[in-house]
Design a protein around this motif. Structure first.
Motif, PDB file in Angstrom:
ATOM      1  N   ALA A  73       0.823  -1.205   0.000  1.00  0.00           N
ATOM      2  CA  ALA A  73       0.000   0.000   0.000  1.00  0.00           C
ATOM      3  C   ALA A  73       0.858   1.255   0.000  1.00  0.00           C
ATOM      4  O   ALA A  73       0.535   2.241  -0.664  1.00  0.00           O
ATOM      5  CB  ALA A  73      -0.921  -0.001   1.213  1.00  0.00           C
ATOM      6  N   PHE A 103      -0.546   2.814  -3.193  1.00  0.00           N
ATOM      7  CA  PHE A 103      -1.565   3.824  -2.888  1.00  0.00           C
ATOM      8  C   PHE A 103      -0.935   5.160  -2.508  1.00  0.00           C
ATOM      9  O   PHE A 103      -1.332   6.214  -2.995  1.00  0.00           O
ATOM     10  CB  PHE A 103      -2.489   3.354  -1.760  1.00  0.00           C
ATOM     11  CG  PHE A 103      -3.262   2.120  -2.091  1.00  0.00           C
ATOM     12  CD1 PHE A 103      -3.734   1.911  -3.378  1.00  0.00           C
ATOM     13  CD2 PHE A 103      -3.512   1.160  -1.129  1.00  0.00           C
ATOM     14  CE1 PHE A 103      -4.437   0.767  -3.697  1.00  0.00           C
ATOM     15  CE2 PHE A 103      -4.216   0.013  -1.434  1.00  0.00           C
ATOM     16  CZ  PHE A 103      -4.675  -0.186  -2.721  1.00  0.00           C
ATOM     17  N   VAL A 104       0.055   5.117  -1.597  1.00  0.00           N
ATOM     18  CA  VAL A 104       0.593   6.377  -1.081  1.00  0.00           C
ATOM     19  C   VAL A 104       1.435   7.089  -2.142  1.00  0.00           C
ATOM     20  O   VAL A 104       1.230   8.264  -2.414  1.00  0.00           O
ATOM     21  CB  VAL A 104       1.431   6.143   0.191  1.00  0.00           C
ATOM     22  CG1 VAL A 104       2.048   7.444   0.663  1.00  0.00           C
ATOM     23  CG2 VAL A 104       0.568   5.553   1.287  1.00  0.00           C
ATOM     24  N   LEU A 138      -2.275   9.014  -3.032  1.00  0.00           N
ATOM     25  CA  LEU A 138      -3.417   9.164  -2.129  1.00  0.00           C
ATOM     26  C   LEU A 138      -2.984   9.676  -0.759  1.00  0.00           C
ATOM     27  O   LEU A 138      -3.809  10.086   0.043  1.00  0.00           O
ATOM     28  CB  LEU A 138      -4.169   7.845  -1.981  1.00  0.00           C
ATOM     29  CG  LEU A 138      -4.890   7.368  -3.242  1.00  0.00           C
ATOM     30  CD1 LEU A 138      -5.503   6.003  -3.028  1.00  0.00           C
ATOM     31  CD2 LEU A 138      -5.965   8.358  -3.651  1.00  0.00           C
ATOM     32  N   GLN A 153      -1.423   9.927   3.164  1.00  0.00           N
ATOM     33  CA  GLN A 153      -1.765   9.206   4.387  1.00  0.00           C
ATOM     34  C   GLN A 153      -3.202   9.517   4.761  1.00  0.00           C
ATOM     35  O   GLN A 153      -3.476  10.232   5.709  1.00  0.00           O
ATOM     36  CB  GLN A 153      -0.783   9.591   5.489  1.00  0.00           C
ATOM     37  CG  GLN A 153       0.581   9.014   5.185  1.00  0.00           C
ATOM     38  CD  GLN A 153       1.703   9.791   5.800  1.00  0.00           C
ATOM     39  OE1 GLN A 153       1.480  10.714   6.565  1.00  0.00           O
ATOM     40  NE2 GLN A 153       2.921   9.425   5.458  1.00  0.00           N
ATOM     41  N   THR A 199      -6.619   5.506   1.782  1.00  0.00           N
ATOM     42  CA  THR A 199      -5.475   4.579   1.745  1.00  0.00           C
ATOM     43  C   THR A 199      -5.639   3.484   2.784  1.00  0.00           C
ATOM     44  O   THR A 199      -5.499   2.293   2.490  1.00  0.00           O
ATOM     45  CB  THR A 199      -4.165   5.327   2.046  1.00  0.00           C
ATOM     46  OG1 THR A 199      -4.046   6.417   1.155  1.00  0.00           O
ATOM     47  CG2 THR A 199      -2.968   4.423   1.893  1.00  0.00           C
ATOM     48  N   THR A 238      -6.233  -0.513   2.052  1.00  0.00           N
ATOM     49  CA  THR A 238      -5.235  -1.472   2.534  1.00  0.00           C
ATOM     50  C   THR A 238      -5.900  -2.582   3.341  1.00  0.00           C
ATOM     51  O   THR A 238      -5.680  -3.767   3.092  1.00  0.00           O
ATOM     52  CB  THR A 238      -4.212  -0.753   3.437  1.00  0.00           C
ATOM     53  OG1 THR A 238      -3.787   0.430   2.790  1.00  0.00           O
ATOM     54  CG2 THR A 238      -3.040  -1.633   3.727  1.00  0.00           C
ATOM     55  N   VAL A 244       1.891   2.552   6.257  1.00  0.00           N
ATOM     56  CA  VAL A 244       1.428   3.624   5.379  1.00  0.00           C
ATOM     57  C   VAL A 244       1.451   4.969   6.096  1.00  0.00           C
ATOM     58  O   VAL A 244       0.944   5.967   5.590  1.00  0.00           O
ATOM     59  CB  VAL A 244       0.038   3.364   4.745  1.00  0.00           C
ATOM     60  CG1 VAL A 244       0.105   2.204   3.790  1.00  0.00           C
ATOM     61  CG2 VAL A 244      -1.030   3.135   5.784  1.00  0.00           C
TER      62      VAL A 244
END
Lengths: 306, 299
Positions: free
Chosen positions: B124, B128-129, B134, B136, B140, B144, B216
């Protein structure tokens, strides 16, 4: 009935066929997306970890005896983290495998169905407790308790983290083991009892060997849980990488290292960022190897059984 | 002969005691965990504890942003994992042919269930980050955890569907229903108890999960709530909260545990007590659902 069966070429029927096909494709895409997740995990780990080896040689990586990537004079001996991981896993398994197996034999062969119906869900609550709560328990309850028995136990130590982790894993081991034992055909059990064997002899000489493949996968699940467990070791085992197998000292596992580094600022591409992916890749490798061994054992036993 | 029989009988009763002992050992550990936490944390539990933000002063600190964060994150998790997981389960049980593609998907799901949760966090962080930018944010975290609990939902959905006898399907087809009509009107309603049990257990796991959220980057000082999802002026609904920073119950607890001051450990115990109550209640709900549905349908 005036209409009878609908005309295969009618619009309504066509529309229904299209709808069915559409639904089937949507469902297929959902199922296929799970493969994407695995791909995503492996791809990110490798992509972020590989640049690390442009800076550090494999020899250093495997044979250095210190792991201090964020210091002035960085050392990258992964074996320090691996030894911590193996140590806590080993302690956890010495608790979880015997207790889990005995509990499973007891639930499956010794106690009545009513008792089992009540005790099994309660035992499974052990697996429902959040791991951070176990971490708290290991650090602030088990460690002070153990310090009364072993005075030179450090306040962060591998022993209490491992023990608590072991109790946490018991339900994983016992549940699958019990399922495997109950799947053994009744005639084997009855045959053994009819020959005059005791309950104990039947359990350990007939049921356990016949359920071996299921039991092996229960153990493998327990091992991969213990290898990948994070919060208990991050809270209670300390954050000091150490190439030793002394359970009384603090240590650091692969997972705890990832947590430790993640708590600080972590820009993409920094050495800290790369090392957590390296640690993650090693961890994934270990889990995969154990899973493969488990599958191998299972398929070999199944072949034999045929 | 007589002696041997006696010896075996003794062995049996000894093992009975050993078995009960090992079971009790596990249960006593669970009980002492709960009691210890309750005794330490109870004094700190008050209405103010639920409505105050984190603070440098332990007696003023509370879990307001943490429990609101947990609820919003789990909402996103559920929105992703339930449809995806149930759909996958239905496809594998009702639609999939036995071929190599299906086999790959099945093996893959087994493997997903076996990989450590922290590796989901690493994925993730990369995807994602950084890749999707995206940050924190709640989304996200939700995504995850959604991916993390997906295998649990898939496996329980499949098990629930498998308990439905095939004559139900055949009867439905015989009346001229299509596959989807059969699934929607029969398979899903009859398996809903099992599916719901799995979903509740999976969500309770998501609420208690800490490690993937730490990677994350969730360990921050959050003394505010996410943007409200409804507004007074048009368009009335806002999704800004998805991008807001957050904290959740287990992370708040971890934060307090890892401080050296004893005072914060009391806060940790109180937060742990709330968290434990949440997960144990969810699990009790799951057991109750399973029990009720087992009585409802008998094939």
């Amino acid at each position: 009935m005036k209409e009878g069966f609908s005309d295969p070429k009618s619009f309504k029927r066509r529309a229904r066929e299209v709808k069915e096909l559409l639904i089937k494709s949507i469902l297929f895409c959902c199922a296929a997306s799970s493969v994407l997740i695995t791909f995503g995990v492996v791809w990110t780990l490798l992509k972020e970890a590989l640049p690390f080896f442009q800076e550090v040689s494999f020899g250093q990586f495997l044979f250095d005896t210190e792991w201090t990537p964020l210091f002035e004079d960085p050392k990258y001996g992964i074996m320090t983290l691996v030894s911590g991981t193996l140590l806590t896993t080993f302690i956890a398994l010495t608790v979880a495998i015997p207790l889990g197996t005995i509990t499973a034999v007891f639930l499956s062969e010794y106690c009545s169905a009513n008792v089992r119906e009540i005790l099994k869900p309660v035992l499974e609550l052990l697996a429902a407790v959040p791991t951070v709560v176990y971490g708290y328990f290991a650090l602030l309850f088990v460690t002070p308790l153990l310090q009364k028995i072993i005075p030179d136990l450090a306040s962060f130590n591998a022993l209490s983290a491992g023990l608590v982790m072991g109790v946490m894993i018991i339900p994983y081991v016992s549940s699958l083991t019990e399922d495997a034992m109950r799947a053994v055909p009744v005639y084997l059990r009855e045959g053994s009892l009819a020959l005059g064997a005791s309950n104990f002899q039947t359990s350990f000489k007939v049921i356990v060997p016949s359920a071996f493949s299921g039991i092996a996968s229960a153990y493998v699940l327990g091992i991969s849980r213990a290898l990948g467990e994070t919060m208990v070791v991050a809270i209670a085992a300390g954050l000091q990488p150490r190439l030793s197998f002394n359970p009384l000292e603090s240590t650091e596992t692969l997972t705890a290292y990832i947590v430790q580094v993640s708590m600080g600022d972590l820009p993409q591409g920094s050495i800290g960022y790369k090392t957590i992916y390296v640690a993650g890749s090693v961890l994934l490798l270990f889990t995969l190897v154990f899973n493969l061994i488990g599958q191998r054992i299972r398929s070999r036993v199944e072949k034999k059984a045929k | 002969m007589q002696k041997q029989v006696e010896r075996l009988k003794r062995q049996d009763s000894v093992f009975w005691v050993v078995g009960l002992g090992s079971l009790l050992f596990a249960l006593v550990t669970l009980l002492s965990l709960i009691i210890d936490m309750a005794m330490t944390g109870w004094p700190r539990i008050s209405p103010a504890f639920f409505t105050s933000f984190a603070s440098r002063f332990p007696e003023k600190a509370g879990i307001f942003s943490a429990w609101v964060g947990s609820l919003t994150v789990v909402f996103v998790t559920a929105a992703l994992a339930i449809p995806l997981g149930v759909a996958t389960g239905i496809y594998l049980e009702e639609y999939a042919r036995k071929n190599w593609l299906t086999k790959i998907i099945e093996i893959n799901i087994l493997n997903l269930a076996g990989i450590p949760s922290i590796t989901y966090g690493l994925m993730a962080l990369g995807i994602f980050v950084y890749h999707f930018q995206l940050g924190q944010s709640i989304i996200t975290a939700g995504l995850t955890l959604g991916l993390l609990i997906l295998p649990i939902i898939i496996v329980t959905t499949r098990e629930a569907i498998r308990t439905i006898p095939s004559h139900i399907r055949e009867a439905s087809y015989a009346l001229g229903s299509t596959k989807w009509q059969t699934v929607w009107n029969h398979i899903l309603p009859y398996s809903s108890g099992g599916i719901l049990t799995g979903v509740v257990i999976a969500l309770s796991r998501a609420i208690g999960e800490t490690a993937p959220l730490l990677t994350v980057g969730a360990l921050t000082f959050i003394a505010f709530l996410p943007t409200p999802p409804v507004m007074a002026e048009p368009p009335f609904v806002s999704f800004q909260w998805l991008m807001d920073p957050y904290t959740v119950m287990p992370i708040q607890m971890f934060n307090w545990v890892s401080r050296p001051q004893e005072e914060f450990h009391i806060n940790a115990a109180a937060a742990g007590l709330v968290l434990l109550t949440m997960t144990l209640l969810l699990n009790a709900t799951a057991i109750y659902i399973r029990y009720r549905f087992r009585r409802k349908y008998k094939w």
